[in-house]
Design a protein around this motif. Structure first.
Motif, mmCIF file in Angstrom:
data_model
loop_
_atom_site.group_PDB
_atom_site.id
_atom_site.type_symbol
_atom_site.label_atom_id
_atom_site.label_comp_id
_atom_site.label_asym_id
_atom_site.label_seq_id
_atom_site.Cartn_x
_atom_site.Cartn_y
_atom_site.Cartn_z
ATOM 1 N N MET A 135 0.957 -1.213 -0.187
ATOM 2 C CA MET A 135 -0.246 -0.081 -0.074
ATOM 3 C C MET A 135 0.732 1.164 0.021
ATOM 4 N N GLU A 136 0.620 1.617 -0.930
ATOM 5 C CA GLU A 136 1.741 3.476 -1.237
ATOM 6 C C GLU A 136 0.993 3.943 -0.194
ATOM 7 N N LYS A 137 2.165 4.502 0.937
ATOM 8 C CA LYS A 137 2.049 5.456 1.921
ATOM 9 C C LYS A 137 1.333 6.662 1.409
ATOM 10 N N ILE A 138 0.114 7.444 2.010
ATOM 11 C CA ILE A 138 -0.024 8.689 2.133
ATOM 12 C C ILE A 138 0.570 9.569 3.511
ATOM 13 N N THR A 139 1.183 10.960 2.914
ATOM 14 C CA THR A 139 1.862 11.636 3.452
ATOM 15 C C THR A 139 1.020 12.643 4.179
ATOM 16 N N PRO A 140 1.428 12.987 5.276
ATOM 17 C CA PRO A 140 0.884 13.796 6.331
ATOM 18 C C PRO A 140 0.077 15.226 5.344
ATOM 19 N N GLN A 141 1.103 15.664 4.866
ATOM 20 C CA GLN A 141 0.478 17.189 3.579
ATOM 21 C C GLN A 141 -0.889 16.603 2.555
ATOM 22 N N ASP A 142 -0.576 14.959 2.068
ATOM 23 C CA ASP A 142 -1.625 14.715 1.460
ATOM 24 C C ASP A 142 -2.823 14.887 2.785
ATOM 25 N N PHE A 143 -2.794 14.555 3.970
ATOM 26 C CA PHE A 143 -3.859 13.544 4.332
ATOM 27 C C PHE A 143 -4.211 15.210 5.036
ATOM 28 N N ASN A 144 -3.530 16.288 5.439
ATOM 29 C CA ASN A 144 -4.005 17.879 5.685
ATOM 30 C C ASN A 144 -4.691 17.902 4.094
ATOM 31 N N GLU A 145 -4.055 17.907 3.429
ATOM 32 C CA GLU A 145 -4.528 18.642 2.228
ATOM 33 C C GLU A 145 -6.374 17.989 1.771
ATOM 34 N N LEU A 146 -6.578 16.587 1.739
ATOM 35 C CA LEU A 146 -7.526 15.933 1.757
ATOM 36 C C LEU A 146 -9.107 16.267 2.852
ATOM 37 N N ILE A 147 -8.888 16.641 3.931
ATOM 38 C CA ILE A 147 -9.481 17.693 5.008
ATOM 39 C C ILE A 147 -9.600 18.878 4.177
ATOM 40 N N ARG A 148 -9.272 19.346 4.043
ATOM 41 C CA ARG A 148 -8.787 20.979 4.024
ATOM 42 C C ARG A 148 -9.665 21.028 2.255
ATOM 43 N N SER A 149 -9.530 20.254 1.541
ATOM 44 C CA SER A 149 -10.634 20.128 0.220
ATOM 45 C C SER A 149 -12.092 19.481 0.484
ATOM 46 N N ARG A 150 -12.530 18.949 1.691
ATOM 47 C CA ARG A 150 -13.849 18.620 2.111
ATOM 48 C C ARG A 150 -14.754 19.528 1.069
ATOM 49 N N ARG A 151 -16.017 19.255 1.251
ATOM 50 C CA ARG A 151 -16.918 20.274 0.926
ATOM 51 C C ARG A 151 -18.008 20.126 0.799
ATOM 52 N N SER A 152 -19.192 20.765 1.021
ATOM 53 C CA SER A 152 -20.876 20.260 0.911
ATOM 54 C C SER A 152 -20.907 20.339 -0.582
ATOM 55 N N ILE A 153 -21.178 19.654 -1.305
ATOM 56 C CA ILE A 153 -21.837 20.096 -2.938
ATOM 57 C C ILE A 153 -22.639 19.094 -3.333
ATOM 58 N N PHE A 154 -24.213 20.496 -3.560
ATOM 59 C CA PHE A 154 -25.535 20.417 -3.608
ATOM 60 C C PHE A 154 -25.966 19.695 -4.835
ATOM 61 N N PRO A 155 -26.886 19.131 -4.169
ATOM 62 C CA PRO A 155 -27.260 18.093 -5.561
ATOM 63 C C PRO A 155 -27.785 19.267 -7.113
ATOM 64 N N LYS A 156 -28.120 20.246 -6.812
ATOM 65 C CA LYS A 156 -28.119 21.296 -8.107
ATOM 66 C C LYS A 156 -26.917 21.090 -8.990
ATOM 67 N N ASP A 157 -25.747 21.435 -7.913
ATOM 68 C CA ASP A 157 -24.946 21.066 -8.443
ATOM 69 C C ASP A 157 -23.990 19.804 -9.336
ATOM 70 N N TYR A 158 -25.079 18.784 -8.964
ATOM 71 C CA TYR A 158 -24.678 17.488 -10.201
ATOM 72 C C TYR A 158 -25.064 17.404 -11.068
ATOM 73 N N THR A 159 -24.022 16.531 -11.496
ATOM 74 C CA THR A 159 -24.264 15.969 -13.133
ATOM 75 C C THR A 159 -25.635 15.337 -13.734
#
Length: 197
Positions: A1-25
């Protein structure tokens, strides 16, 4: 398994968003990804291993079944209270069709009530955050709705929940039309007090 870096993990948390159904394809998310969302939700922390989270996944014609139930439940409850709103009724009937999947989230109370209810709800919300983070990793849209019929006692039995249980909300999932906006937070320094001596 490829190791997840702390930077990757931090970026994942900061990228989390609520994306509303009106914005789905309108495209369908692969069921295997939904299964992975729920598998990761199952690894949320849980005091005394009560694992209180429960999920019902609606997709395809199941979305229509959910839409019909929630709109009629809303109508019956609010008409009896004199607070019925036609616009909300129509929204509950039509909006589920904008999502690829909707996951109803419940909290199943430990029969022994061995821990406080707020801890059980905390565990469920940790499971929901795991779903959000997994959706972010797969670059799919995710949004938790706690409105509509969420707080209606009359809705519980449809979702297999009893008197002591809670309907927590509905997670809408879909393919986003584009990249979500960057998030905003006040500086963490405003929310921390260090005591060192």
């Amino acid at each position: 398994m490829e190791k997840i870096t702390p930077q990757d993990f931090n970026e994942l948390i900061r990228s989390r968003r609520s994306i509303f159904p009106k914005d789905y394809t309108g495209e369908k998310v692969d069921d295997a990804i939904i299964q992975q969302l729920l598998e990761n939700a199952n690894w949320a922390p849980t005091h005394k291993l009560t694992e209180p989270w429960r999920f019902i996944v609606f997709t395809g014609e199941g979305l229509r079944k959910l839409a019909d139930f929630q709109s009629e439940c809303y109508k019956q409850v609010t008409q009896a209270k004199g607070s019925f709103d036609e616009g909300r009724y129509q929204g509950l009937k039509m909006k589920p069709m904008e999502s690829s999947h909707i996951i109803a989230v419940g909290m199943k109370r430990d029969e022994k009530k061995s821990i406080p209810e707020w801890e059980e709800l905390g565990a469920v919300f940790c499971a929901i955050e795991n779903i959000y983070l997994t959706a972010t990793a797969y670059e799919i849209g995710c949004y938790l709705s706690t409105g509509g019929i969420t707080n209606f006692e009359e809705a519980k039995s449809f979702f297999g929940l009893g008197k002591e249980d809670k309907l927590v909300g509905f997670i809408h999932v879909g393919i986003p039309k584009g990249i979500s906006n960057s998030g905003k937070r006040k500086p963490i320094e405003e929310k921390i007090k260090w005591i060192t001596a």
